[in-house]
Design an enzyme around this catalytic site. Sequence first.
Site, short mmCIF file in Angstrom:
data_model
loop_
_atom_site.label_atom_id
_atom_site.label_comp_id
_atom_site.label_asym_id
_atom_site.label_seq_id
_atom_site.Cartn_x
_atom_site.Cartn_y
_atom_site.Cartn_z
N SER A 105 -1.52 -3.78 10.08
CA SER A 105 -1.18 -4.75 9.04
C SER A 105 0.13 -5.45 9.39
O SER A 105 1.06 -4.82 9.88
CB SER A 105 -1.01 -4.03 7.71
OG SER A 105 -2.18 -3.34 7.37
N ARG A 117 0.83 -1.19 0.00
CA ARG A 117 0.00 0.00 0.00
C ARG A 117 0.87 1.25 0.00
O ARG A 117 2.00 1.23 0.48
CB ARG A 117 -0.91 0.02 1.23
CG ARG A 117 -2.14 -0.85 1.11
CD ARG A 117 -3.05 -0.74 2.32
NE ARG A 117 -2.44 -1.30 3.50
CZ ARG A 117 -1.86 -0.59 4.46
NH1 ARG A 117 -1.86 0.73 4.40
NH2 ARG A 117 -1.31 -1.18 5.49
N CYS A 155 0.84 -7.70 11.67
CA CYS A 155 1.13 -7.88 13.10
C CYS A 155 0.50 -9.17 13.62
O CYS A 155 0.29 -9.33 14.82
CB CYS A 155 0.65 -6.69 13.91
SG CYS A 155 1.64 -5.22 13.67
N LYS A 214 -9.52 -2.39 1.65
CA LYS A 214 -9.25 -1.23 2.50
C LYS A 214 -10.07 -0.01 2.07
O LYS A 214 -10.55 0.76 2.90
CB LYS A 214 -7.76 -0.89 2.47
CG LYS A 214 -6.85 -2.05 2.81
CD LYS A 214 -7.10 -2.56 4.19
CE LYS A 214 -6.14 -3.71 4.51
NZ LYS A 214 -6.27 -4.18 5.88
N HIS A 248 -10.85 -2.50 11.51
CA HIS A 248 -9.73 -3.30 11.00
C HIS A 248 -9.48 -4.44 11.99
O HIS A 248 -8.52 -4.41 12.74
CB HIS A 248 -8.50 -2.38 10.89
CG HIS A 248 -7.36 -2.98 10.14
ND1 HIS A 248 -6.05 -2.56 10.31
CD2 HIS A 248 -7.30 -3.96 9.21
CE1 HIS A 248 -5.26 -3.25 9.53
NE2 HIS A 248 -5.98 -4.10 8.86
N TYR A 271 -1.30 -3.43 -6.82
CA TYR A 271 -1.04 -4.27 -5.65
C TYR A 271 -2.08 -4.17 -4.54
O TYR A 271 -2.43 -3.06 -4.13
CB TYR A 271 0.34 -3.93 -5.06
CG TYR A 271 0.93 -5.09 -4.27
CD1 TYR A 271 1.70 -6.06 -4.92
CD2 TYR A 271 0.70 -5.24 -2.91
CE1 TYR A 271 2.21 -7.14 -4.23
CE2 TYR A 271 1.22 -6.33 -2.21
CZ TYR A 271 1.98 -7.27 -2.88
OH TYR A 271 2.49 -8.33 -2.19
O1 SAT Z 1 -2.48 -4.61 0.87
S1 SAT Z 1 -3.49 -4.63 1.94
O2 SAT Z 1 -3.79 -3.28 2.36
O3 SAT Z 1 -4.70 -5.27 1.48
C1 SAT Z 1 -2.88 -5.52 3.24
C2 SAT Z 1 -2.76 -4.80 4.51
O4 SAT Z 1 -2.00 -3.84 4.60
O5 SAT Z 1 -3.42 -5.19 5.50
MN MN Z 2 -5.28 -5.35 7.15
#
Ligand code: SAT
Ligand code: MN
Length: 595
Positions: A262, A70, A264, A220, A240, A211
């Site tokens: 993310s 991201r 974790c 998201k 989340h 991506y």
């Molecule tokens: O790439 S994503 O945003 O779907 C994965 C994440 O950061 O949780």
């Molecule tokens: Mn996530």
Amino acid sequence: MKSPSRNTRLNQWIQECATLCLPDSVYWCDGSADEYNRLMQQMVASGAAIPIKQRPNSFLFRSDPSDVARVEDRTYISTASQIEAGPTNNWIDPAELKKTMTGFYKGCMRGRTMYVIPFSMGPVGSPLAKIGIEITDSPYVVCNMHVMTRVGTRVLDVLGPDGEFIPCLHSIGAPLEKGQKDVLWPCAPIEQKYISHFPEENLIWSYGSGYGGNALLGKKCLALRIASAAARREGWMAEHMLILRLTNPEGRSFHIAAAFPSACGKTNLAMINPTIPGWKAECIGDDISWMKIGPDGRLYAINPESGFFGVAPGTSYDSNPAAMDTLKQNVIFTNCALADSGDIWWEGFDGPPPGHAIDWKGKDWTPASKVDAAHPNARFTAPARQCPVISPDWEKLDGVPIDIFIFGGRRASVVPLVHEAYNWDHGVFMGSTAASETTAANIGAVGNLRRDPFAMKPFCGYNMGDYFQHWFDMGDKLAARAPRIFYVNWFRKSPEGKWLWPGYSENSRVLKWMCERVSGKAEGRQTPIGILPKDGELDLKGLSIPAQDLAELMKVDAAAWKAELPDIDQHFKQFGGRLPARLGAQLKALKERLG
Ligand code: SAT
Ligand code: MN
């Protein structure tokens, strides 16, 4: 291709986008296996997808090295006035942002197909579900959306001639001139990437990246950023959070929703295999929870997704056997390594590393190589229904009643293994001050400590001060039926840098203590920061943790907490008048308790 929908607004929008983006053709996705297979075969033929021989119907993709995660720096919440986006979001005036992006969208799909993906977030027909329509010029995105959301004609049936949908426009931003040969992972340079949200009109525009969260717009962008703003307006919650069900030996079930940033360990916790005898866990979701107060006044959660887009490195039979079993077939792998055996591989995979592999950049790799074979944010996309511990109720239309909320993050020091909030307000304070070391899930530095309130910093679609207030408002409505709130830290280290807690399945011991708190079986001990397990309350049977490590894990170091206060103060100050007074009161109370 003729539109299969009678929805006038939808057909008009598709027409407008086609006129702007100028694709060679428009294709409406029906969500069938046939469609998925056809697109995959096309991508195999072009070389973009590599079949994984040892895993039926599974494919490996390698992204452009610049397009691996991201892009928070290029993610915008575009509201009419900046204050509505708040201090934690990037903001550009909607008119200006649309002008810039329209410039990029002009002719951006030349030489490509424009795919129209009707999708439902949430089981089709659930009172909590929402319909989105993603337009994309990436067949990779189409296949991922097939796994991650419910795609297809039945969504158009629910939408009908005048139903509401959330338009999600996506382009990789790489038009093909006549005769120009395509690359394996087309995308735009970083300064042309825009992940834009217009929450006041429920609209998403994404440009330049193929991506994950940048491109699979149901995740998201819709299920968190747009949904969080809608949830506030409509009185529900989009968080989340993973969702899991834990059942004790007496047969009582507890539903837990847990928010971590993310990368974790949400997927690992969601599929936990408890090490404590007689306890059983089932997975409902691993990333996002939509919650609404039910007729009985409790909070009910659904997982709006239908697949897992999980971090591959570190996933193994040791750390997450259920995930490994989910990955046996029908999986899309991105930026993993390809071993000479024909199987995928990543750092942390079971067994010794392969003697030779092709790394995520397509280069030769051996264990002597200085670089990682898989990108640290390499991912798997796998259907949730394949998970051996998926709950039979994971698609229950009304959701499951939440008993426990957990917040947490990666903290090498200060924060103990577990503590419970004294009450809802204190829990909201814990969530609002959550901090974690940054990970590879975003493009940027890794390992820096940052405040990531409720693990929503990158995902809150409006002013986070108002978001805190929304949590208070929900708590007021839930009153005595509100879930209890806990904070965990699996990642505490000794001064020498050694992990103090084994984590993974052993985290079930901490979950057990939470359930015992909820059912009145554990007394806990009061500390200035909250309630910790009393000596002997945490079930450590069969574990051999040195007493000294345990003491460190459970330590509440008043001096270290006091040293955090100025930073919390600063963090709160950025919200100005939008900071709920109840948070100021909590900070003051904490100060006083710390003495
Ligand atoms: O790439 S994503 O945003 O779907 C994965 C994440 O950061 O949780
Ligand atoms: Mn996530």
